[in-house]
Scaffold this active site. Structure first.
Site, PDB file in Angstrom:
ATOM      1  N   LYS A 269       0.871  -1.175   0.000  1.00  0.00           N
ATOM      2  CA  LYS A 269       0.000   0.000   0.000  1.00  0.00           C
ATOM      3  C   LYS A 269       0.908   1.225   0.000  1.00  0.00           C
ATOM      4  CE  LYS A 269      -4.026   2.081   2.266  1.00  0.00           C
ATOM      5  NZ  LYS A 269      -3.669   3.475   2.070  1.00  0.00           N
ATOM      6  N   ARG A 274      -3.350   8.606  -5.394  1.00  0.00           N
ATOM      7  CA  ARG A 274      -3.954   7.684  -6.341  1.00  0.00           C
ATOM      8  C   ARG A 274      -4.107   8.387  -7.681  1.00  0.00           C
ATOM      9  NH1 ARG A 274      -8.748   3.829  -4.540  1.00  0.00           N
ATOM     10  NH2 ARG A 274      -9.163   2.713  -6.463  1.00  0.00           N
ATOM     11  N   PHE A 359      -2.082  -0.883 -10.079  1.00  0.00           N
ATOM     12  CA  PHE A 359      -2.735  -2.004  -9.414  1.00  0.00           C
ATOM     13  C   PHE A 359      -4.058  -2.432 -10.021  1.00  0.00           C
ATOM     14  CE2 PHE A 359      -3.390   1.827  -6.740  1.00  0.00           C
ATOM     15  CZ  PHE A 359      -4.771   1.958  -6.844  1.00  0.00           C
ATOM     16  N   LYS A 442      -7.394  -2.968   3.817  1.00  0.00           N
ATOM     17  CA  LYS A 442      -6.071  -2.360   4.038  1.00  0.00           C
ATOM     18  C   LYS A 442      -5.566  -2.720   5.425  1.00  0.00           C
ATOM     19  CE  LYS A 442      -8.378   1.982   5.030  1.00  0.00           C
ATOM     20  NZ  LYS A 442      -8.617   3.369   4.732  1.00  0.00           N
TER      21      LYS A 442
HETATM   22  P1  ATP Z   1      -6.397   6.197   3.525  1.00  0.00           P
HETATM   23  O1  ATP Z   1      -7.296   6.976   4.449  1.00  0.00           O
HETATM   24  O2  ATP Z   1      -5.847   4.974   4.149  1.00  0.00           O
HETATM   25  O3  ATP Z   1      -5.391   7.016   2.815  1.00  0.00           O
HETATM   26  P2  ATP Z   1      -8.441   6.180   1.587  1.00  0.00           P
HETATM   27  O4  ATP Z   1      -9.650   6.339   2.436  1.00  0.00           O
HETATM   28  O5  ATP Z   1      -7.951   7.311   0.789  1.00  0.00           O
HETATM   29  O6  ATP Z   1      -7.270   5.572   2.439  1.00  0.00           O
HETATM   30  P3  ATP Z   1      -8.727   3.488   1.140  1.00  0.00           P
HETATM   31  O7  ATP Z   1      -9.665   2.718   0.309  1.00  0.00           O
HETATM   32  O8  ATP Z   1      -9.002   3.442   2.566  1.00  0.00           O
HETATM   33  O9  ATP Z   1      -8.732   4.972   0.634  1.00  0.00           O
HETATM   34  O10 ATP Z   1      -7.246   3.010   0.852  1.00  0.00           O
HETATM   35  C1  ATP Z   1      -6.922   2.800  -0.447  1.00  0.00           C
HETATM   36  C2  ATP Z   1      -5.991   3.858  -0.945  1.00  0.00           C
HETATM   37  O11 ATP Z   1      -4.652   3.403  -0.847  1.00  0.00           O
HETATM   38  C3  ATP Z   1      -6.225   4.049  -2.408  1.00  0.00           C
HETATM   39  O12 ATP Z   1      -7.125   5.099  -2.619  1.00  0.00           O
HETATM   40  C4  ATP Z   1      -4.872   4.325  -2.986  1.00  0.00           C
HETATM   41  O13 ATP Z   1      -4.653   5.704  -3.055  1.00  0.00           O
HETATM   42  C5  ATP Z   1      -3.891   3.770  -1.986  1.00  0.00           C
HETATM   43  N1  ATP Z   1      -3.137   2.601  -2.466  1.00  0.00           N
HETATM   44  C6  ATP Z   1      -1.799   2.423  -2.352  1.00  0.00           C
HETATM   45  N2  ATP Z   1      -1.402   1.246  -2.829  1.00  0.00           N
HETATM   46  C7  ATP Z   1      -2.505   0.614  -3.286  1.00  0.00           C
HETATM   47  C8  ATP Z   1      -2.733  -0.642  -3.884  1.00  0.00           C
HETATM   48  N3  ATP Z   1      -1.757  -1.509  -4.102  1.00  0.00           N
HETATM   49  N4  ATP Z   1      -4.004  -0.955  -4.207  1.00  0.00           N
HETATM   50  C9  ATP Z   1      -5.022  -0.083  -3.974  1.00  0.00           C
HETATM   51  N5  ATP Z   1      -4.858   1.120  -3.411  1.00  0.00           N
HETATM   52  C10 ATP Z   1      -3.612   1.476  -3.054  1.00  0.00           C
END
Ligand code: ATP
Length: 606
Positions: A269, A274, A359, A442
């Site tokens: 991660k 993103r 990814f 995650k």
């Molecule tokens: P966080 O609050 O943890 O930053 P988020 O709420 O923005 O997360 P989540 O779905 O909780 O979104 O976590 C996924 C995020 O992690 C994705 O939006 C992406 O930006 C990031 N990410 C990093 N590596 C990966 C991966 N291998 N696959 C998917 N998402 C990834």
């Protein structure tokens, strides 16, 4: 072309302003949608949300400041600017000022008789339509460069002069970005389902289409013109972002593996931004997690895509991460954020080089891949990418062994990642656009605190401080999101973690969002000194989750009459990359609370 009188929109806004129940708000919207001819439904959808189109379309800002607005009001209603300013001081709302002056102007004209009316432009019978208002606003936004100030002023004054008092109120508020009628995406989706899909059961189809094509105006237009069935045919399309698939959070490797069906694709991660990358021929777009068009921030990524993506047409997803160009080591998120300073991107590009770790893929040469299981999508991704050091697939492994997962997690952290993403690989492991679910989980590194993870909460109100912080808004009322009811329910008050500078900066930022009463989407037992529109998201860390009768988050879910709250909450940072609807949900907080309980029980037993 069929059109709608803007009067009807203004009257609806006026009714909405006095309503605090979301059900009634939705009903008013349904009534408005039913009166709207298909040709203008998209414009109505944008206008009620206070915009001229989806954010990613890069429609320029209106560029009308308070000064120009005052000038335009004076010009339209033939009074001098001092009078406008004086009234503004009295009423504190330029919308009301415009309404009052418009009304006085119109009675003066009436009193003077039709002759004068005709002489002054004959506006009494001119009826503003939605198209006229929308197009005028669009022209105001599009006017750029030399002479644009004059042009903006003239269009705006012309529009106001033709408006009825109530219409003038809302045109002015729209321009100020203070429409504040409280309509979020979820309310629009519900209203569309009721108005055109035969009931709330149609919401699912409409929402899925919206998740694949993040343009509510476009979706509204399809449902009105072609019916709900046509929405089932909606596919991702290059140039229109899809809403990203999101992950639930987990803590225990064995439990996470169980949740995703036993076997999983586990990936690093990465701690970056993103990037949803769209490519067709030589055209490349990059959209952020919030679906803003961020292409101009990453000219280097655009070049990489052109060079390394072998499909003519594709929508792929990856994390853009700052790296050390020598060692290719991963650098923290904060470094990447320097790219947000837009000036001289080419200089910053050299100072903060990036790599892309892909990814997922949702579209490949016309083929919609969202319904394919993960490993098939991954194979498609692999086939169209010519890998390089800085443009490659996310480091991954497949496992069903919790120990192996844990070791991979430790390695990910050691190499500068935030943790791992554990992804289901079974037959049903489709790409669920716009949905946070257990297909992706995650697992992040622990923060040094008893509370196992930070939460992202929305500011819905604020309190004035005492002593050194007297007169300053220094304690924030924070809320979690409930996507089912589309409401924000309070969790805690945050008053620590702000530096003095942050506190200063915060005053101006909050001022923008002050509203005279509780926002209809906010559910609170506390009454703060000022209510705020739910817009700003902050990351919060606390000592632990507790139960509290003062807060409405998960009210009654654990015990009657009490909600879930956070003990010793601290501000960590703002999350401008998150929309309020991306905040931590009530359900997530409930699960965090349950996990905390289990942990305590285990400790007691041990
Ligand atoms: P966080 O609050 O943890 O930053 P988020 O709420 O923005 O997360 P989540 O779905 O909780 O979104 O976590 C996924 C995020 O992690 C994705 O939006 C992406 O930006 C990031 N990410 C990093 N590596 C990966 C991966 N291998 N696959 C998917 N998402 C990834």
């Amino acid at each position: 072309m069929a059109d709608l009188e803007f009067r009807i929109v203004a009257e609806t806004f006026d009714s909405m302003e006095r309503i605090t129940s979301r059900t009634q708000l939705t009903l008013l919207l349904v009534r408005l949608f039913k009166e709207t001819p298909p040709e203008v439904i998209d414009k109505i959808v944008y206008l009620i949300q206070g915009k001229l189109g989806p954010e990613w379309k890069d429609i320029p800002e209106l560029g009308v400041g308070e000064k120009m607005l005052i000038k335009a009001i004076a010009l339209a209603f033939k009074v001098n600017e001092d009078k406008v300013v004086k009234l503004y001081r009295e009423l504190g709302d330029l919308g009301r000022v415009a309404e009052k002056l418009c009304s006085e102007y119109r009675s003066k004209l009436k009193g003077a008789g039709q002759g004068l009316l005709a002489f002054m432009g004959g506006t009494e019978e001119a009826k503003l339509t939605v198209t006229r208002v929308y197009e005028s606003l669009y022209k105001i936004a599009s006017a750029q460069g030399e002479g644009s100030r004059d042009l903006k002023l003239r269009i705006l004054a012309g529009l106001l002069a033709d408006a009825k008092p109530l219409e003038a109120r809302y045109i002015v508020r729209f321009i100020e970005g203070r429409l504040r009628v409280g309509i979020g995406d979820a309310t629009v989706l519900d209203a569309l389902a009721t108005a055109f899909g035969g009931g709330v059961h149609a919401r699912e189809v409409i929402e899925r289409a919206y998740n694949l094509r993040a343009d509510l105006g476009l979706i509204a237009r399809i449902v009105v013109e072609k019916g709900i069935e046509a929405l089932r045919e909606v596919r991702p399309s290059v140039g229109t972002p899809i809403r990203p698939m999101l992950a639930e959070r987990g803590r225990d490797p064995a439990e996470i593996l169980r949740k995703v069906g036993g076997r999983a694709l586990v990936e690093y991660k990465y701690d970056g931004e993103r990037g949803q990358i769209h490519k067709k021929g030589d055209t490349v777009y990059i959209f952020s997690r919030r679906l803003e068009n961020i292409t101009s921030m990453y000219p280097d990524v655009v070049e990489m895509v052109k060079k390394h993506v072998k499909a003519d047409e594709a929508i792929i997803e990856g994390e853009i991460v700052a790296i050390d160009p020598e060692t290719l080591e991963l650098r923290p998120f904060q470094e990447l954020m320097q790219r947000k300073r837009k000036y001289d991107i080419h200089k910053i590009m050299k100072e903060v080089p990036v790599a892309v770790f892909l990814f997922d893929i949702v579209l490949r040469d016309g083929q919609d891949l969202t319904m394919k299981p993960l490993l098939e999508r991954r194979k498609n991704l692999e086939e169209i990418i010519e890998k390089s050091d800085t443009f490659t697939l996310a480091t991954s492994m497949i496992t069903s062994d919790p120990d192996e997962l844990w070791n991979f997690f430790l390695k990910a952290i050691e190499e500068g990642s935030e943790g791992v993403m554990v992804k289901a690989v079974h037959d049903q492991s489709i790409y669920r656009a716009g949905i946070r679910g257990w297909l992706w989980v995650k697992l992040k590194k622990d923060y040094k605190s008893e509370m196992t993870d930070t939460v992202d909460l929305v500011v819905v109100g604020a309190f004035y401080g005492k002593g050194k912080r007297g007169g300053k808004l220094s304690s924030l009322l924070m809320a979690a999101y409930n996507p089912d009811t589309d409401t924000f329910r309070t969790v805690c008050k945050v008053a620590t973690g702000f530096t003095d500078e942050e506190l200063e900066r915060m005053q101006d930022m909050l001022k923008e969002y002050i509203i005279p009463h509780k926002h209809p989407r906010v559910d609170s037992r506390l009454t703060p000194d000022v209510w705020l529109e739910p817009k700003i998201v902050a990351e919060i860390l606390g000592a632990e989750l507790t139960l509290s009768p003062m807060h409405t988050c998960c009210l009654g879910n654990v015990r009657p009459g009490v909600g879930i709250s956070i003990r010793f909450p601290r501000f960590i940072r703002w999350r401008p990359d998150k929309a309020p609807e991306d905040a931590t949900t009530e359900k997530e907080l409930y699960e965090m609370y349950r996990r905390q309980l289990r942990k305590v029980e285990e400790e007691v037993k041990a």
